[in-house]
Design a protein around this motif. Structure first.
Motif, PDB file in Angstrom:
ATOM      1  N   GLY A   1     102.453  -6.108 107.922  1.00 32.70           N
ATOM      2  CA  GLY A   1     102.985  -4.942 108.642  1.00 32.70           C
ATOM      3  C   GLY A   1     101.887  -3.981 109.050  1.00 32.70           C
ATOM      4  N   LYS A   2     102.161  -3.216 110.093  1.00 34.47           N
ATOM      5  CA  LYS A   2     101.159  -2.219 110.496  1.00 34.47           C
ATOM      6  C   LYS A   2     101.796  -0.837 110.634  1.00 34.47           C
ATOM      7  N   THR A   3     101.012   0.186 110.393  1.00 32.51           N
ATOM      8  CA  THR A   3     101.431   1.567 110.652  1.00 32.51           C
ATOM      9  C   THR A   3     100.382   2.198 111.538  1.00 32.51           C
ATOM     10  N   GLU A   4     100.819   2.764 112.666  1.00 30.52           N
ATOM     11  CA  GLU A   4      99.857   3.379 113.585  1.00 30.52           C
ATOM     12  C   GLU A   4      99.928   4.902 113.466  1.00 30.52           C
ATOM     13  N   ASN A   5      99.136   5.580 114.294  1.00 30.84           N
ATOM     14  CA  ASN A   5      99.142   7.051 114.313  1.00 30.84           C
ATOM     15  C   ASN A   5      98.848   7.680 112.959  1.00 30.84           C
ATOM     16  N   LEU A   6      97.804   7.185 112.336  1.00 32.26           N
ATOM     17  CA  LEU A   6      97.352   7.780 111.086  1.00 32.26           C
ATOM     18  C   LEU A   6      96.038   8.512 111.336  1.00 32.26           C
ATOM     19  N   ALA A   7      95.598   9.244 110.326  1.00 30.82           N
ATOM     20  CA  ALA A   7      94.327   9.964 110.443  1.00 30.82           C
ATOM     21  C   ALA A   7      93.661  10.005 109.082  1.00 30.82           C
ATOM     22  N   LYS A   8      92.361  10.203 109.122  1.00 29.99           N
ATOM     23  CA  LYS A   8      91.616  10.389 107.877  1.00 29.99           C
ATOM     24  C   LYS A   8      91.218  11.845 107.795  1.00 29.99           C
TER      25      LYS A   8
ATOM     26  N   LYS B   1      90.312   0.943 112.961  1.00 27.73           N
ATOM     27  CA  LYS B   1      90.458   1.889 114.059  1.00 27.73           C
ATOM     28  C   LYS B   1      91.757   1.571 114.790  1.00 27.73           C
ATOM     29  N   GLN B   2      92.441   2.619 115.231  1.00 27.40           N
ATOM     30  CA  GLN B   2      93.667   2.421 116.006  1.00 27.40           C
ATOM     31  C   GLN B   2      93.418   1.447 117.176  1.00 27.40           C
ATOM     32  N   SER B   3      92.266   1.602 117.796  1.00 29.83           N
ATOM     33  CA  SER B   3      91.980   0.767 118.969  1.00 29.83           C
ATOM     34  C   SER B   3      91.750  -0.701 118.596  1.00 29.83           C
ATOM     35  N   ASP B   4      91.524  -0.990 117.308  1.00 30.55           N
ATOM     36  CA  ASP B   4      91.303  -2.381 116.886  1.00 30.55           C
ATOM     37  C   ASP B   4      92.555  -3.010 116.282  1.00 30.55           C
ATOM     38  N   VAL B   5      93.657  -2.221 116.165  1.00 29.88           N
ATOM     39  CA  VAL B   5      94.749  -2.690 115.309  1.00 29.88           C
ATOM     40  C   VAL B   5      95.410  -3.967 115.842  1.00 29.88           C
ATOM     41  N   ASP B   6      95.560  -4.087 117.158  1.00 27.59           N
ATOM     42  CA  ASP B   6      96.236  -5.275 117.671  1.00 27.59           C
ATOM     43  C   ASP B   6      95.391  -6.524 117.452  1.00 27.59           C
ATOM     44  N   ARG B   7      94.090  -6.371 117.703  1.00 27.89           N
ATOM     45  CA  ARG B   7      93.192  -7.510 117.442  1.00 27.89           C
ATOM     46  C   ARG B   7      93.200  -7.863 115.960  1.00 27.89           C
ATOM     47  N   ALA B   8      93.205  -6.849 115.111  1.00 30.11           N
ATOM     48  CA  ALA B   8      93.178  -7.092 113.664  1.00 30.11           C
ATOM     49  C   ALA B   8      94.456  -7.799 113.221  1.00 30.11           C
ATOM     50  N   MET B   9      95.601  -7.361 113.759  1.00 33.73           N
ATOM     51  CA  MET B   9      96.881  -7.994 113.400  1.00 33.73           C
ATOM     52  C   MET B   9      96.853  -9.475 113.748  1.00 33.73           C
ATOM     53  N   LYS B  10      96.284  -9.780 114.913  1.00 33.91           N
ATOM     54  CA  LYS B  10      96.215 -11.186 115.346  1.00 33.91           C
ATOM     55  C   LYS B  10      95.418 -12.017 114.341  1.00 33.91           C
ATOM     56  N   VAL B  11      94.259 -11.467 113.975  1.00 32.04           N
ATOM     57  CA  VAL B  11      93.397 -12.180 113.023  1.00 32.04           C
ATOM     58  C   VAL B  11      94.128 -12.372 111.692  1.00 32.04           C
TER      59      VAL B  11
ATOM     60  N   PRO C   1      91.273 -15.779  93.012  1.00 26.37           N
ATOM     61  CA  PRO C   1      89.945 -15.478  93.562  1.00 26.37           C
ATOM     62  C   PRO C   1      89.790 -15.996  94.982  1.00 26.37           C
ATOM     63  N   GLY C   2      89.081 -15.272  95.793  1.00 24.89           N
ATOM     64  CA  GLY C   2      88.787 -15.751  97.143  1.00 24.89           C
ATOM     65  C   GLY C   2      89.721 -15.213  98.212  1.00 24.89           C
ATOM     66  N   ILE C   3      90.820 -14.564  97.766  1.00 22.30           N
ATOM     67  CA  ILE C   3      91.813 -14.106  98.741  1.00 22.30           C
ATOM     68  C   ILE C   3      91.247 -12.999  99.637  1.00 22.30           C
ATOM     69  N   ALA C   4      90.588 -12.024  99.017  1.00 21.19           N
ATOM     70  CA  ALA C   4      90.051 -10.920  99.819  1.00 21.19           C
ATOM     71  C   ALA C   4      89.019 -11.445 100.810  1.00 21.19           C
ATOM     72  N   ALA C   5      88.196 -12.376 100.376  1.00 25.51           N
ATOM     73  CA  ALA C   5      87.191 -12.941 101.278  1.00 25.51           C
ATOM     74  C   ALA C   5      87.868 -13.670 102.428  1.00 25.51           C
ATOM     75  N   ALA C   6      88.940 -14.432 102.103  1.00 27.66           N
ATOM     76  CA  ALA C   6      89.639 -15.198 103.144  1.00 27.66           C
ATOM     77  C   ALA C   6      90.217 -14.266 104.198  1.00 27.66           C
ATOM     78  N   LEU C   7      90.552 -13.056 103.792  1.00 28.65           N
ATOM     79  CA  LEU C   7      91.127 -12.097 104.730  1.00 28.65           C
ATOM     80  C   LEU C   7      90.042 -11.339 105.498  1.00 28.65           C
ATOM     81  N   PHE C   8      89.029 -10.866 104.761  1.00 31.24           N
ATOM     82  CA  PHE C   8      88.078  -9.952 105.402  1.00 31.24           C
ATOM     83  C   PHE C   8      86.947 -10.663 106.132  1.00 31.24           C
ATOM     84  N   ASP C   9      86.629 -11.913 105.751  1.00 33.71           N
ATOM     85  CA  ASP C   9      85.593 -12.644 106.501  1.00 33.71           C
ATOM     86  C   ASP C   9      85.965 -12.794 107.981  1.00 33.71           C
ATOM     87  N   PRO C  10      87.177 -13.302 108.272  1.00 40.33           N
ATOM     88  CA  PRO C  10      87.518 -13.446 109.700  1.00 40.33           C
ATOM     89  C   PRO C  10      87.571 -12.113 110.450  1.00 40.33           C
TER      90      PRO C  10
END
Ligand code: ASP
Ligand code: MG
Length: 410
Positions: A338-345, A314-324, A277-286
């Motif tokens: 790991g990250k995968t770029e160039n995706l679409a919804k 968002k692709q434009s947020d991926v580098d900041r997100a990886m850092k966090v 418990p708490g893992i998702a929060a530890a990841l998504f809060d920051p």
């Protein structure tokens, strides 16, 4: 006298000629016996230009000053439209967001409208003026200028319409309405005549070209919104919740209303996270604290006490997100990110999908037949979204448009 709020987008105001043409449209609305309030975006790409100048002056532009700067784009078009109207013999006045009484909180760059003091606008209308309001901005209780987020002139328009209890809100742009799919991707895309708020909100949030917050606001305050072109007189799309026979018949005939696409997607996977418990929060809060919005989230079933967590940003947020994520990874008991770029919804949307099985399987089968791999899947009651490679987006949109017979939808 009916009260109409109009909004003109940046591409509709890009040149002096276009500004005059917008002014004559405003004149016609006024001549037809309406009280008119028009809100405007900055001319053409001028918001981008201002952002670019700011980034050359400062590596990390101060947010308060950036809002002062960005608000000037809309002030220019607002003054110019009022000037053109006066030149055409109309009584008109331009107002900044602050003068128009648009009060916001103080989150620079993404301020929320707290309330609108409509007294100045009502006074101006009372003295026979057409009122032009600078879009995308407001003012805090401390008289500081704020902006409402990219594309948020739509929001100014709907908020003004709600605050003034207007008869309707008209959004004029460079497309002549909302389509069953992006017409640049799907040649058979059809214009939608009327659509409910709920469906429009899903379409807008998942890629259709409209500010989702403005749809949300229209839904809450029940402001009917017309989206139409400023370049022609075609009828446009009416977003509203009225009981409309046509909509009902349309829904029965075709329960998928539209396809939304968004290419600005990347995914991040955190492998072998300890499963407690708490893992998702530890990841998504920051991530939330860093103002990165996370969209699709998938957590795999745990194998030997660990689990993989994948989410999109968002692709434009991926580098900041990886850092966090890398910063908190240790705490999560892993170093493997790991990250995968160039995706679409790609999403299919329609209220008729509720409680009707078969839509998901049709979507997945159609994508499979087109040899398009689905990376992730997410659903709401009235939407099914697949994450795919961004190279496949046009093909996927076309295939799904055909599979759900959207070319027959209007
Ligand atoms: N000018 C602002 C932008 O480009 C607001 C808007 O266009 O609605 O984001
Ligand atoms: Mg703009």
């Amino acid at each position: 006298m009916p009260v109409i709020v109009q909004k003109y987008g940046g591409s509709s105001l890009a040149t002096p000629e276009l500004i005059r043409s917008v002014a004559s449209r405003i004149c016609s609305a006024h001549d037809s016996g309406n009280s008119v309030i028009a809100t405007v975006s900055a001319m053409g790409d001028s918001t981008d230009d201002l952002l670019s100048i700011a980034s050359q002056v400062s590596g990390m532009p101060d947010l308060r000053e950036l809002d002062v700067l960005l608000s000037t784009g809309e002030l220019q078009s607002c003054a110019l439209v009022a000037m053109a109207l006066k030149d055409m013999g109309k009584n008109a006045v331009s107002l900044s967001g602050a003068q128009a009484g648009i009060r916001t909180d103080s989150s620079y760059g993404k301020a929320k409208i707290a309330d609108i003091d409509t007294s100045r606008i009502l006074g101006e209308l009372g003295s026979g003026n057409i009122v032009i309001v600078a879009g995308f901005q407001g003012v805090t209780n401390d008289s500081d200028i704020t902006t409402l987020g990219r594309g948020a002139s739509d929001l100014t328009a709907v908020a003004l319409a709600a605050g003034l209890n207007a008869d309707r809100c008209e959004i004029y742009t460079d497309v002549d309405g909302i389509y069953t799919a992006d017409p640049r991707l799907v040649s058979k895309a059809q214009k939608i005549t009327t659509i409910g708020f709920e469906e429009m909100l899903e379409l807008a949030s998942y890629g259709a070209k409209m500010n989702p917050r403005s749809i949300e606001l229209g839904m809450v305050y029940q402001v009917p919104i017309l989206v139409a072109s400023s370049f022609n007189d075609k009828p446009g799309t009416l977003i509203h919740d009225g009981e409309n026979m046509d909509t009902k018949v349309g829904e029965i005939r075709n329960r998928v209303r539209g396809i939304a696409t968004d290419r600005d997607v990347a995914k991040i996977t955190v492998f072998s996270v300890v499963d407690r418990p708490g893992i998702a929060a530890a990841l998504f809060d920051p991530l939330a604290e860093s103002d990165i919005s996370v969209d699709v989230i998938v957590q795999n079933a745990s194998v030997s006490g660990t689990t993989d967590l994948t989410f999109t940003v968002k692709q434009s947020d991926v580098d900041r997100a990886m850092k966090v994520v890398e910063e908190v990874a240790n705490e999560l008991g892993t170093t493997n990110v790991g990250k995968t770029e160039n995706l679409a919804k790609i999403s299919i949307v329609g209220t008729g999908m509720q409680d009707s099985p078969g839509y998901a399987s049709n979507m997945f089968r159609s994508l499979a037949q087109a040899d398009i791999n689905i990376e992730m899947i997410t659903t709401s009651e009235i939407r099914i979204t697949c994450i795919i490679g961004s190279d496949h987006v046009a093909k996927a949109a076309e295939v799904l448009h055909g599979a759900f017979e959207l070319e027959k939808s209007e």
